[in-house]
Design a protein around this motif. Sequence first.
Motif, mmCIF file in Angstrom:
data_model
loop_
_atom_site.group_PDB
_atom_site.id
_atom_site.type_symbol
_atom_site.label_atom_id
_atom_site.label_comp_id
_atom_site.label_asym_id
_atom_site.label_seq_id
_atom_site.Cartn_x
_atom_site.Cartn_y
_atom_site.Cartn_z
ATOM 1 N N GLU A 84 -6.783 4.362 -1.578
ATOM 2 C CA GLU A 84 -7.424 5.165 -0.546
ATOM 3 C C GLU A 84 -8.089 4.269 0.471
ATOM 4 O O GLU A 84 -8.465 3.137 0.171
ATOM 5 C CB GLU A 84 -8.507 6.019 -1.196
ATOM 6 C CG GLU A 84 -7.946 6.904 -2.272
ATOM 7 C CD GLU A 84 -8.482 8.299 -2.167
ATOM 8 O OE1 GLU A 84 -9.702 8.426 -2.206
ATOM 9 O OE2 GLU A 84 -7.674 9.235 -2.015
ATOM 10 N N GLN A 85 -8.213 4.805 1.690
ATOM 11 C CA GLN A 85 -8.956 4.075 2.698
ATOM 12 C C GLN A 85 -10.230 4.829 3.027
ATOM 13 O O GLN A 85 -11.295 4.512 2.552
ATOM 14 C CB GLN A 85 -8.091 3.906 3.924
ATOM 15 C CG GLN A 85 -7.828 2.451 4.246
ATOM 16 C CD GLN A 85 -6.862 2.337 5.383
ATOM 17 O OE1 GLN A 85 -7.164 2.748 6.501
ATOM 18 N NE2 GLN A 85 -5.695 1.803 5.114
ATOM 19 N N GLY B 59 -10.872 7.994 2.217
ATOM 20 C CA GLY B 59 -11.263 8.853 1.104
ATOM 21 C C GLY B 59 -11.380 10.328 1.452
ATOM 22 O O GLY B 59 -11.708 11.151 0.593
ATOM 23 N N ARG C 17 -3.952 10.567 5.794
ATOM 24 C CA ARG C 17 -3.661 9.891 7.060
ATOM 25 C C ARG C 17 -3.678 8.378 6.935
ATOM 26 O O ARG C 17 -3.318 7.664 7.843
ATOM 27 C CB ARG C 17 -4.685 10.303 8.131
ATOM 28 C CG ARG C 17 -4.549 11.734 8.551
ATOM 29 C CD ARG C 17 -5.726 12.163 9.372
ATOM 30 N NE ARG C 17 -6.961 12.000 8.599
ATOM 31 C CZ ARG C 17 -8.171 12.193 9.080
ATOM 32 N NH1 ARG C 17 -8.327 12.486 10.350
ATOM 33 N NH2 ARG C 17 -9.229 12.072 8.325
ATOM 34 N N GLN D 218 -1.215 5.809 -3.858
ATOM 35 C CA GLN D 218 -1.617 7.019 -4.598
ATOM 36 C C GLN D 218 -0.649 7.267 -5.752
ATOM 37 O O GLN D 218 -1.056 7.612 -6.858
ATOM 38 C CB GLN D 218 -1.623 8.234 -3.662
ATOM 39 C CG GLN D 218 -2.675 8.135 -2.565
ATOM 40 C CD GLN D 218 -2.760 9.406 -1.726
ATOM 41 O OE1 GLN D 218 -1.851 10.226 -1.725
ATOM 42 N NE2 GLN D 218 -3.851 9.549 -0.988
HETATM 43 S S1 FES Z 1 -7.481 7.933 2.454
HETATM 44 FE FE1 FES Z 1 -7.913 8.618 4.464
HETATM 45 S S2 FES Z 1 -6.946 10.549 4.515
HETATM 46 FE FE2 FES Z 1 -6.342 9.806 2.612
#
Ligand code: FES
Lengths: 257, 156
Positions: free
Chosen positions: B93-94, B96, B131, B138
Amino acid sequence: MASFSEYVFPETIEEAYALNQKRSSVIVAGNMWLRMCGLRKKTAIDLSRLGLDGITEEGDAFTLGAMATLRDLETHPALAREYGGAFGEALSPIVGTQFRRTATVGGSVYSRFGFSDVSALLLALDARVLLHARGETPLRDYQREPWDRDVVLGVRIPKGRRAAARSVRLCSTDLPLLVCAASLGPDGLRLALGARPGRAMIVAEGLPADADEAAFAAIARDVPLGGNRRASEDYRRRVAPVLMARAAAAVRGEERA
Amino acid sequence: MTVELTLNGRPVRAQVEADDSLYTLLRALGVRSVKCGCETSSCGLCTVHLDGQPVLSCSVPAPRCAGRAVTTLEGLQSEARLLGECLADEGAEQCGFCASGLIMNALALARENPSATDEEIDAYLAGNLCRCSGYVGQRRAIRRYLSRIASGEGRA
Ligand code: FES
Ligand SMILES: Cc1cc2nc3c(=O)[nH]c(=O)nc-3n(C[C@H](O)[C@H](O)[C@H](O)COP(=O)(O)OP(=O)(O)OC[C@H]3O[C@@H](n4cnc5c(N)ncnc54)[C@H](O)[C@@H]3O)c2cc1C
Ligand code: FES
């Protein structure tokens, strides 16, 4: 967003039908589409407690209750066996599993969307729509009718055909640019197109099982297709014979990709 | 109208409008894990479990939830902790933002199909848009989570 001032759970179908005769009422099925369409109504009629969600196999047909969800159809073992996995194939590209767990077959059939994967497959299987007041009517006729105030109770699909569906999308989970569903039975090959972008329709019937690309190209030349923001008419006309050939190959058991 | 339901194992009674969604109801009840991304049933962010099945709370009519059991991330903390660890370990994740919906759906996948293949993971989670991550991390995280629960970890 849709807005209502009262939310009713009718106890019988007669009650749901009677309520739905008022212009100030609207039926709520999966609510996926309805909630987005900005309607303002006094009464929301919830169909979820009327036992309309069953999928039953009787004799030479399956009956899909109007409130059966797309996920129910997609994961139903007897449907998968009878139609060669066509329900899973046709419905799994629609948004996501959570979405398909509440979007219903009745909402899809009633709405006669111009982008429907669901109606294209049901047309290829020559489904009949079960309506409370009017009784049973062929989906191919229902598809051409204006929206009315009858209640869809379910859909009946005959057994004895293999089916397959192919679609093109700009990206996964998006609406389709074009859908082709095919079925093969003793009377030959039937093809239905959805996302033309008009309402889905049957475009060929009684074709020989081994119909070839020239036959599909000839059908695609005359099919009513159009352009919209998603794809031009020219694009759809080029893609149509390819999808037909792929869906036909799949029902013949030649490829499933 | 008044709706009585079970929220994360506890009975709850709440007032709802005829056109409220389950999402609106949950936020009114103070549930903060549930977020709304698109409000058009397209992104998966608002996923909660209704009678154990993941649904899009932005589209479920609140009056329909009477008598049902609703579970949110708050109610699945012990299962979610291990999955959260796997997401972190895999750099999955970036920002989150998508995490709460993803976790709710991934936990349902793990219950429904604990030996899911990569293809099945992708198909089950196709409606959870992200996004940032590109999805590959994931998928790795969920694979790691499934193998950790298969070896007996993460049971409450
Ligand atoms: S980690 Fe940014 S939308 Fe999924
Ligand atoms: C974001 C989004 C993406 C979609 N993508 C696709 C796609 O890619 N392919 C595809 O095929 N479909 C797609 N759909 C359509 C979806 O599959 C359903 O067809 C749609 O949501 C309607 O089903 P529902 O159960 O949600 O009905 P609702 O939204 O509850 O109802 C839709 C309409 O049908 C009426 N209605 C519902 N049930 C009955 C009944 N039993 N009798 C009489 N009237 C009834 C309602 O009054 C309403 O006017 C999409 C929908 C959305 C919202
Ligand atoms: S907020 Fe419900 S699906 Fe996007």
